[in-house]
Design a protein around this motif. Sequence first.
Motif, mmCIF file in Angstrom:
data_model
loop_
_atom_site.group_PDB
_atom_site.id
_atom_site.type_symbol
_atom_site.label_atom_id
_atom_site.label_comp_id
_atom_site.label_asym_id
_atom_site.label_seq_id
_atom_site.Cartn_x
_atom_site.Cartn_y
_atom_site.Cartn_z
ATOM 1 N N GLY A 277 78.463 87.528 128.712
ATOM 2 C CA GLY A 277 79.561 88.424 127.732
ATOM 3 C C GLY A 277 80.741 87.314 127.995
ATOM 4 N N VAL A 278 81.125 87.077 129.418
ATOM 5 C CA VAL A 278 82.172 86.356 129.460
ATOM 6 C C VAL A 278 82.348 85.141 128.930
ATOM 7 C CG1 VAL A 278 83.823 85.513 131.533
ATOM 8 C CG2 VAL A 278 82.660 87.632 131.485
ATOM 9 N N PHE A 279 81.036 84.250 129.328
ATOM 10 C CA PHE A 279 81.065 83.115 128.671
ATOM 11 C C PHE A 279 81.178 82.902 126.972
ATOM 12 C CE2 PHE A 279 80.681 81.664 132.711
ATOM 13 C CZ PHE A 279 80.868 80.597 132.889
ATOM 14 N N THR A 280 80.355 84.050 126.481
ATOM 15 C CA THR A 280 80.374 84.009 125.139
ATOM 16 C C THR A 280 81.560 84.380 124.382
ATOM 17 O OG1 THR A 280 78.088 85.164 125.280
ATOM 18 C CG2 THR A 280 79.357 85.618 122.957
ATOM 19 N N ALA A 281 82.417 85.181 125.071
ATOM 20 C CA ALA A 281 83.776 85.486 124.839
ATOM 21 C C ALA A 281 84.765 84.274 124.762
ATOM 22 C CB ALA A 281 84.413 86.527 125.439
ATOM 23 N N ARG A 282 84.488 83.467 125.904
ATOM 24 C CA ARG A 282 85.201 82.011 125.966
ATOM 25 C C ARG A 282 84.871 81.269 124.738
ATOM 26 N NH1 ARG A 282 84.321 79.568 131.609
ATOM 27 N NH2 ARG A 282 85.392 77.979 130.505
ATOM 28 N N TYR A 283 83.500 81.104 124.728
ATOM 29 C CA TYR A 283 82.865 80.391 123.451
ATOM 30 C C TYR A 283 83.619 80.831 122.022
ATOM 31 C CZ TYR A 283 79.811 77.178 120.701
ATOM 32 O OH TYR A 283 79.392 76.442 119.741
ATOM 33 N N ARG A 284 83.598 82.029 121.921
ATOM 34 C CA ARG A 284 84.109 82.476 120.492
ATOM 35 C C ARG A 284 85.460 82.263 120.459
ATOM 36 N NH1 ARG A 284 83.402 87.631 121.667
ATOM 37 N NH2 ARG A 284 81.158 87.696 121.186
ATOM 38 N N GLU A 285 86.347 82.445 121.492
ATOM 39 C CA GLU A 285 87.684 82.120 121.483
ATOM 40 C C GLU A 285 87.997 80.588 121.015
ATOM 41 O OE1 GLU A 285 91.708 82.142 124.425
ATOM 42 O OE2 GLU A 285 89.852 83.031 125.083
ATOM 43 N N GLN A 286 87.104 79.593 121.755
ATOM 44 C CA GLN A 286 87.349 78.353 121.554
ATOM 45 C C GLN A 286 86.889 78.059 120.227
ATOM 46 O OE1 GLN A 286 88.946 76.035 123.346
ATOM 47 N NE2 GLN A 286 88.583 74.347 121.932
ATOM 48 N N SER A 287 85.791 78.564 119.715
ATOM 49 C CA SER A 287 85.246 78.261 118.320
ATOM 50 C C SER A 287 86.348 78.810 117.308
ATOM 51 C CB SER A 287 83.925 78.980 118.092
ATOM 52 O OG SER A 287 83.549 78.973 116.801
ATOM 53 N N GLN A 288 86.927 79.569 117.482
ATOM 54 C CA GLN A 288 87.898 80.405 116.521
ATOM 55 C C GLN A 288 89.325 79.434 116.550
ATOM 56 O OE1 GLN A 288 87.981 82.640 114.294
ATOM 57 N NE2 GLN A 288 85.610 82.870 114.969
ATOM 58 N N LEU A 289 89.437 78.632 117.530
ATOM 59 C CA LEU A 289 90.653 77.818 117.619
ATOM 60 C C LEU A 289 90.232 76.483 116.811
ATOM 61 C CD1 LEU A 289 93.239 76.643 118.972
ATOM 62 C CD2 LEU A 289 91.946 75.911 121.074
ATOM 63 N N VAL A 290 89.034 76.066 116.943
ATOM 64 C CA VAL A 290 88.413 74.918 116.124
ATOM 65 C C VAL A 290 88.472 75.386 114.602
ATOM 66 C CG1 VAL A 290 86.305 73.540 115.920
ATOM 67 C CG2 VAL A 290 86.809 73.945 118.065
ATOM 68 N N ARG A 291 88.265 76.471 114.357
ATOM 69 C CA ARG A 291 88.137 76.904 113.146
ATOM 70 C C ARG A 291 89.833 76.919 112.518
ATOM 71 N NH1 ARG A 291 89.752 81.254 110.628
ATOM 72 N NH2 ARG A 291 90.197 82.403 112.444
ATOM 73 N N ARG A 292 90.816 77.326 113.347
ATOM 74 C CA ARG A 292 92.085 77.168 112.963
ATOM 75 C C ARG A 292 92.638 75.895 112.792
ATOM 76 N NH1 ARG A 292 92.292 81.739 116.649
ATOM 77 N NH2 ARG A 292 93.092 80.419 118.152
ATOM 78 N N LYS A 293 92.222 75.165 113.786
ATOM 79 C CA LYS A 293 92.562 73.559 113.586
ATOM 80 C C LYS A 293 92.061 72.901 112.281
ATOM 81 C CE LYS A 293 94.780 73.384 117.346
ATOM 82 N NZ LYS A 293 96.316 73.131 117.595
ATOM 83 N N GLY A 294 90.707 73.308 112.061
ATOM 84 C CA GLY A 294 89.994 72.866 110.889
ATOM 85 C C GLY A 294 90.882 73.302 109.857
ATOM 86 N N GLU A 295 91.128 74.556 109.684
ATOM 87 C CA GLU A 295 91.760 74.967 108.348
ATOM 88 C C GLU A 295 92.952 74.166 108.245
ATOM 89 O OE1 GLU A 295 92.337 79.136 109.184
ATOM 90 O OE2 GLU A 295 90.439 79.531 108.529
ATOM 91 N N ALA A 296 93.624 73.922 109.319
ATOM 92 C CA ALA A 296 94.958 73.186 109.192
ATOM 93 C C ALA A 296 94.955 71.727 108.555
ATOM 94 C CB ALA A 296 95.814 72.982 110.472
ATOM 95 N N VAL A 297 93.634 71.100 109.205
ATOM 96 C CA VAL A 297 93.336 69.721 108.498
ATOM 97 C C VAL A 297 92.876 70.000 106.891
ATOM 98 C CG1 VAL A 297 91.638 67.909 108.662
ATOM 99 C CG2 VAL A 297 92.578 69.008 110.589
ATOM 100 N N ALA A 298 92.169 70.974 106.639
ATOM 101 C CA ALA A 298 91.805 71.297 105.219
ATOM 102 C C ALA A 298 92.843 71.480 104.308
ATOM 103 C CB ALA A 298 90.837 72.361 105.254
#
Length: 624
Positions: free
Chosen positions: A228-249
Amino acid sequence: MRSLPLADPGTPPLTGPVAYLLWQARRQWGILTVGVLLGILMFSCQAALPYVTGYAIDSGLAHGFDSDLWRAAGALAVLGVISAAASAIGHRYDVENWLRASFAASQLVGHRVARSGHTITAELPTGEVVSAVANDALRIGEIFHTAARFIGSIVAYGIAAFVMLRTSVPLGLIVVLGLPTVTICIAALVKPLQRRQVAQREASGRLTTLGSDTVSGLRILRGIGGEGVFTARYREQSQLVRRKGEAVAVTQSWLDALQVLLPGAFVVVLIWYGAHLAVAGEITPGQLVQAYGFAAFLAWPVQQMTYTVQSATRAHVGAGKVLNVLRVVPATGARPGTQAAPPPGVPLVDETSGVTVRPGLVSALVSADPDESAAIATRMGRFDDEAEVATPVRLGGVLLADLDKQVVRERILLAEATPHLFSGTLASELDVHGPGDAERLLRAIALADAHDVLDSVPDGLAGEMPEKGRSLSGGQRQRVALARALLLDPEILLLVEPTSAVDAHTEARIAARLAGERHGRATLVVTASPLVLDHVDEVQLLVDGRVVATGTHAELLARQDAHGAAYRRVVERHLDDETPPQGVPAVVTRPVDVTGDDPIADEAFDALLDGQPAGTHETRGGRP
């Protein structure tokens, strides 16, 4: 088409991305020049079409269907054929330029990673290295793919501006000044786009690293309840990548919209003004059609130029990431060898400990601390020049660090206790230098007592093994690695605990076969197993980092001094570890490693599955 990968990708400059890209352009100047010439030819033909069309219209209006009109129609047909041929052939060269640059970067990264040793992971996250091959190398190739069309666009723009200035100075000035203005406005978004692409690229690299670490440690996470801890960390980083990708888009969408809007506005202004000039009689109808044709055509070069700017931006970022990998200093072989290789048949000596691998002898290194003896064997294989400066190792009196790295690798082979296997066929896993004959491979398998591996892998030698050989048990992986080492048949072989993951009966067979196979050749086995020690030519006892006694296994057991007592304690402790008390399963005398890399746990687990005593079970491949 030149075959890829290249035999020699070259030695690039590491000063910066621009220097690297220019170096790569020089490396493929031939196909790059051909691609550029074809791009110029194609765009020149396209630029000439509006002029010939306008001339045909004026000629037809003035003289009807005369010879001038037919010549103009023939010229249009010829221009169309040449343009189509140049475009088709040019595309082939564009793709070749892209692949050549991309694969060259991938090769350079692969070579650096393969030769860097542990320093690559010490300096860079795994995700950065993976992305350098999977993403950045392709971005580098993009700039070479678009180079021909970019230069062709510039030439076409010059042709159009020249013709328009001759037709009408005001119309020519609109073309000469308008298109650069449009390009500058579009290029203003490139810098923000580059910054956001860099941020998105770094966040994506961290996500790849986190995902790789999580997957490789999934079994441990399940064992400690940390999923659960590592899934939460991955989810948080994944959302950060999504936000960065939206800024690029968002920036990219503005850029794409302006690529259509600004050239379109330019066409509207040019046609509006040209129509007024035609009505006033200052230009002919054919020249008005020319103006429209040039305006519509020039939107394409503008898009090509903008796309090239974007490609150059991505290539600059990608080249910087690739250079980060190429700047990693290898743990060994960073400088060329300064000494000539000694002749065959010389001893390998670790000066700090006194451990010596003598020509023609199969030796064993015994220590109460297995990590200490394994560390000595590892440095005798030369894996970290900087760390091993204080503990020199000599081959025939010559420092290993002064020899060419390739010479060391050809003459000295280290097989570590934890084997590293890769995906591929079992035959390719065993014979790393190429496909060998089946008889030779089967003989190595027999020496390592690994017949059961053939049954565990579908299709035997031709069967595919998964990543890291996960379908095999710990003992099977160890025996495959031993067979691989024996196949290479080096001048000096260093084996670290080669039988630690097998049962006693298998270990006895391997020990006898190993001693027979390596008889008369320099071999060092790090072990404390009496089954192995009884077959070697000499045993070296290590105490507090120094060799304090040398002799056969029987001689050291018979010694009545302090060294003999120390040797017996190590050997007897090993016997106690291998033989659990009557009625007590071996699995309870060993801590279970949930990673699956604990060979004792692997063996005990397999034994319990089959209902056999753990100490007498032959390891098998594949657990449910």
